[in-house]
Design an enzyme around this catalytic site. Structure first.
Site, mmCIF file in Angstrom:
data_model
loop_
_atom_site.group_PDB
_atom_site.id
_atom_site.type_symbol
_atom_site.label_atom_id
_atom_site.label_comp_id
_atom_site.label_asym_id
_atom_site.label_seq_id
_atom_site.Cartn_x
_atom_site.Cartn_y
_atom_site.Cartn_z
ATOM 1 N N GLY A 70 0.946 -1.285 0.056
ATOM 2 C CA GLY A 70 0.029 -0.020 -0.057
ATOM 3 C C GLY A 70 0.838 1.272 -0.046
ATOM 4 N N HIS A 107 2.387 4.747 -5.113
ATOM 5 C CA HIS A 107 2.829 5.884 -5.896
ATOM 6 C C HIS A 107 3.151 5.508 -7.419
ATOM 7 C CE1 HIS A 107 6.732 3.786 -5.199
ATOM 8 N NE2 HIS A 107 6.483 3.554 -3.868
ATOM 9 N N GLU A 108 3.635 6.417 -8.055
ATOM 10 C CA GLU A 108 4.101 6.129 -9.280
ATOM 11 C C GLU A 108 4.871 4.933 -9.654
ATOM 12 O OE1 GLU A 108 2.926 7.463 -12.440
ATOM 13 O OE2 GLU A 108 1.486 8.439 -11.243
ATOM 14 N N HIS A 165 4.559 2.162 -8.129
ATOM 15 C CA HIS A 165 3.848 0.827 -8.186
ATOM 16 C C HIS A 165 2.738 1.041 -9.262
ATOM 17 C CE1 HIS A 165 4.088 1.446 -3.677
ATOM 18 N NE2 HIS A 165 4.399 0.253 -3.669
ATOM 19 N N GLN A 210 12.581 -2.423 -9.670
ATOM 20 C CA GLN A 210 14.201 -2.690 -9.357
ATOM 21 C C GLN A 210 14.722 -2.042 -8.144
ATOM 22 O OE1 GLN A 210 16.256 -4.483 -11.203
ATOM 23 N NE2 GLN A 210 18.220 -3.353 -10.138
ATOM 24 N N LYS A 211 13.909 -1.087 -7.616
ATOM 25 C CA LYS A 211 14.352 -0.221 -6.361
ATOM 26 C C LYS A 211 14.477 -1.374 -5.416
ATOM 27 C CE LYS A 211 12.841 1.387 -3.056
ATOM 28 N NZ LYS A 211 12.245 1.753 -1.850
ATOM 29 N N ASP A 212 13.694 -2.370 -5.064
ATOM 30 C CA ASP A 212 14.060 -3.182 -4.094
ATOM 31 C C ASP A 212 14.883 -4.505 -4.724
ATOM 32 O OD1 ASP A 212 12.540 -2.057 -1.903
ATOM 33 O OD2 ASP A 212 10.714 -2.602 -3.241
ATOM 34 N N GLN A 256 15.446 -7.979 -2.959
ATOM 35 C CA GLN A 256 13.989 -8.618 -2.849
ATOM 36 C C GLN A 256 13.729 -9.162 -4.358
ATOM 37 O OE1 GLN A 256 10.435 -6.903 -0.995
ATOM 38 N NE2 GLN A 256 9.922 -6.355 -3.175
ATOM 39 N N SER A 294 7.699 4.471 -0.600
ATOM 40 C CA SER A 294 6.442 4.934 0.570
ATOM 41 C C SER A 294 6.884 5.408 1.583
ATOM 42 C CB SER A 294 5.595 3.512 0.862
ATOM 43 O OG SER A 294 5.151 2.743 -0.327
HETATM 44 O O1 PAF Z 1 7.924 -4.654 -1.972
HETATM 45 C C1 PAF Z 1 7.078 -4.682 -1.301
HETATM 46 O O2 PAF Z 1 6.185 -3.947 -0.999
HETATM 47 C C2 PAF Z 1 6.894 -5.929 -0.209
HETATM 48 O O3 PAF Z 1 8.263 -6.198 0.391
HETATM 49 C C3 PAF Z 1 6.184 -7.385 -0.734
HETATM 50 C C4 PAF Z 1 6.878 -7.782 -1.973
HETATM 51 C C5 PAF Z 1 4.353 -6.613 -1.039
HETATM 52 C C6 PAF Z 1 5.919 -8.358 0.083
HETATM 53 O O4 PAF Z 1 5.504 -7.843 1.183
#
Ligand code: PAF
Length: 280
Positions: free
Chosen positions: A32, A35-36, A38, A149-151, A154, A187
């Site tokens: 949640g 922002h742009e 997402h 790519q920012k994360d 992850q 966020s």
């Molecule tokens: O990048 C995120 O917002 C979170 O790490 C994700 C992938 C939704 C998992 O909770």
């Protein structure tokens, strides 16, 4: 029209119907405070799939004891307005007890990846991400799932889970979206005051420095990292958590830069920890 689903049984029923009708599903998992960044994922998902699902779930398992789980921005109605105007079909918004009942006890451990970069100062974070993403994939059964790519770490963890566990989902990583001055959208930028927002530009400036050194033929990681540190240390409110140049699959630090390596960093600006990276 945007439909909000909160229960696991409802999401399962919905997916079953879509699959019976052979519709493809694009999925954007989020926490949640959209922002742009997402929305760029959502737009790509719209182009490539029959139906677009977005999850909004602030996953308690990926926050450490002293992290910002409680303060994390919660603006569900505004998020839904944005998603509705982008033509998203379903928002999955479960409560934590729906995802993690009292007897929940399973872990997903991305060994070798979880203790590098952000994992050093956020122990357990990537296990939390791994388990929730696996659960969400099992529920939504997406054809394609979209991440930013920012994360960077992850994305590496998620691609590894998909490969190691033979999941039938195509992972797409889209470029980081930045504001006009170069600050990567996040966020958590909501925590920054005006001065801190300016200070936060040192992350991007240091990445630009790294890229220009590589473009100029400099390959020695140590030399590049030193110059990046100087850029960041010029900013009084910035405290470096890490800066590293790594192999994009193993996340191992590289002594000499090769095309495709990633320079990643985490820096605290005041109380806010920000991350950013570029592919060199
Ligand atoms: O990048 C995120 O917002 C979170 O790490 C994700 C992938 C939704 C998992 O909770």
């Amino acid at each position: 029209m945007l439909q909000v689903i909160t229960s696991i049984s409802d999401i399962k029923n919905k997916i079953q119907t879509l699959k019976q009708n052979q519709l493809t599903i694009g999925f954007v998992p989020t926490m949640g405070a959209l922002h742009e960044g997402h929305l760029s994922l959502v737009r790509q998902a719209k182009k490539e799939n029959d139906q677009v699902f977005v999850s909004i779930f602030i996953n308690p398992l990926q926050f450490g004891k002293n992290e910002d789980f409680r303060q994390y921005p919660r603006v569900f109605d505004k998020d839904c307005e944005l998603l509705s105007s982008e033509g998203v079909d379903i928002v999955f918004n479960p409560i934590p007890a729906e995802m993690y009942p009292d007897d929940f006890c399973t872990s997903v451990i991305p060994r070798h990846l979880e203790d590098k970069l952000c994992g050093k100062s956020r122990p357990g974070h990537f296990r939390g991400v791994a388990v929730v993403v696996l659960k969400l994939f099992n529920l939504v059964k997406p054809d394609i799932a979209y991440f930013g790519q920012k994360d960077f770490q992850q994305t590496v963890v998620i691609k590894r889970i998909v490969s190691d566990l033979n999941l039938d989902v195509n992972i797409k990583i889209l470029p980081t979206i930045r504001d006009n001055e170069g600050l990567a959208l996040s966020s958590r930028n909501a925590y920054l005051n005006e001065t801190e927002k300016k200070d936060a530009l040192c992350l991007y400036s240091s990445l630009v420095k790294a890229q220009s050194m590589v473009n100029a033929g400099i390959k020695k990681a140590e030399e590049i990292l030193l110059e990046m540190e100087k850029v960041i240390n010029n900013c009084k409110t910035a405290r470096i958590d890490y800066i590293s140049i790594v192999n994009p699959e193993t996340l191992a630090a590289v002594p000499r830069v090769r095309k495709g390596d990633v320079v990643a960093l985490a820096v605290r600006i005041g109380k806010t920890r920000l991350i950013d990276n570029v592919i060199l």
